[in-house]
Design a protein around this motif. Structure first.
Motif, PDB file in Angstrom:
ATOM      1  N   LEU A   6       0.814  -1.209   0.000  1.00 48.86           N
ATOM      2  CA  LEU A   6       0.000   0.000   0.000  1.00 48.86           C
ATOM      3  C   LEU A   6       0.852   1.265   0.000  1.00 48.86           C
ATOM      4  CD1 LEU A   6      -2.912  -0.891   2.434  1.00 48.86           C
ATOM      5  CD2 LEU A   6      -3.007  -0.672  -0.038  1.00 48.86           C
ATOM      6  N   LEU A   9       0.822   3.568  -2.925  1.00 50.21           N
ATOM      7  CA  LEU A   9      -0.225   4.576  -3.123  1.00 50.21           C
ATOM      8  C   LEU A   9       0.349   5.982  -3.110  1.00 50.21           C
ATOM      9  CD1 LEU A   9      -3.269   3.400  -0.987  1.00 50.21           C
ATOM     10  CD2 LEU A   9      -3.195   3.747  -3.437  1.00 50.21           C
ATOM     11  N   TRP A  50      -9.476   0.419  -6.379  1.00 48.54           N
ATOM     12  CA  TRP A  50      -9.228   0.433  -4.942  1.00 48.54           C
ATOM     13  C   TRP A  50     -10.518   0.329  -4.137  1.00 48.54           C
ATOM     14  CZ3 TRP A  50      -5.155  -0.925  -2.503  1.00 48.54           C
ATOM     15  CH2 TRP A  50      -3.937  -0.869  -3.159  1.00 48.54           C
ATOM     16  N   CYS A  53     -11.599  -3.240  -4.250  1.00 47.08           N
ATOM     17  CA  CYS A  53     -10.801  -4.027  -3.295  1.00 47.08           C
ATOM     18  C   CYS A  53     -11.278  -3.792  -1.868  1.00 47.08           C
ATOM     19  CB  CYS A  53      -9.319  -3.681  -3.424  1.00 47.08           C
ATOM     20  SG  CYS A  53      -8.554  -4.287  -4.932  1.00 47.08           S
TER      21      CYS A  53
END
Length: 185
Positions: A6, A9, A50, A53
């Motif tokens: 992550l 990001l 995203w 998810c």
């Protein structure tokens, strides 16, 4: 281990600058409004992934003990009373179809279509849906605004633009009180 990914990001700004640079190198005379609309479209796709998810993760990780989740009511997963939780997905379907249904939910919710075939059944699912709705409203408003600016710039040399310039010229000649013979020529 996957959560560490992550950190990538944070590179979204880098990727947006890369897209901007790539489009400017590929099409040197491209309008900045076109570049902006393209970046917003890419950002929308990125957010769709995203949020899908996250919607999938709410079902898989955060609401394992809930009897009714969006996936169990949809028939994709089954609550197992002997285990006190639901499975991730039924054996005949698999998690790929669950992700596809998550993408379907996010796209229809972000575009404000919302068919109603997938809906939240818990407070957490409702909160996730609200974030998706607000983000969708903002991104689609930005995308529509960018497309409107593109059409505005496209018509700067068209017939409507010519008529507007002619109207302004006639108004100016009337303001300066030019003789009608000069105004008609």
């Amino acid at each position: 281990v996957r959560i560490i990914r992550l950190v990538r990001l944070g590179k979204i700004g880098y990727y947006m600058r890369f897209i901007d640079q790539y489009l400017n190198e590929l099409f040197p005379r491209i309008n900045s409004a076109v570049t902006q609309a393209f970046k917003i479209a890419v950002l929308t796709l990125y957010l769709n992934h995203w949020y899908a998810c996250a919607w999938f993760g709410v079902h898989r990780f955060l609401e394992m003990e809930n009897h009714n989740t969006w996936a169990t009511v949809d028939g994709i997963a089954t609550y197992l009373p002997e285990l006190g939780r639901h499975n991730i997905a039924n054996e005949d379907i698999g998690p790929g179809f669950l992700y596809l249904r998550s993408v379907h939910f996010v796209v229809t919710t972000m575009s404000s279509v919302g068919y109603g075939d997938i809906r939240p059944y818990s407070l957490l699912e409702t909160c996730v849906e609200l974030v998706v709705v607000v983000t969708g409203a903002c991104t689609f408003a930005a995308l529509i605004g960018s497309v409107a600016v593109i059409y505005l710039h496209l018509d700067s040399h068209g017939e409507i633009s010519f008529k507007n310039r002619l109207r302004k010229l006639l108004e100016y000649m009337e303001f300066r009180e030019l003789p009608p013979s000069l105004q008609e020529s």
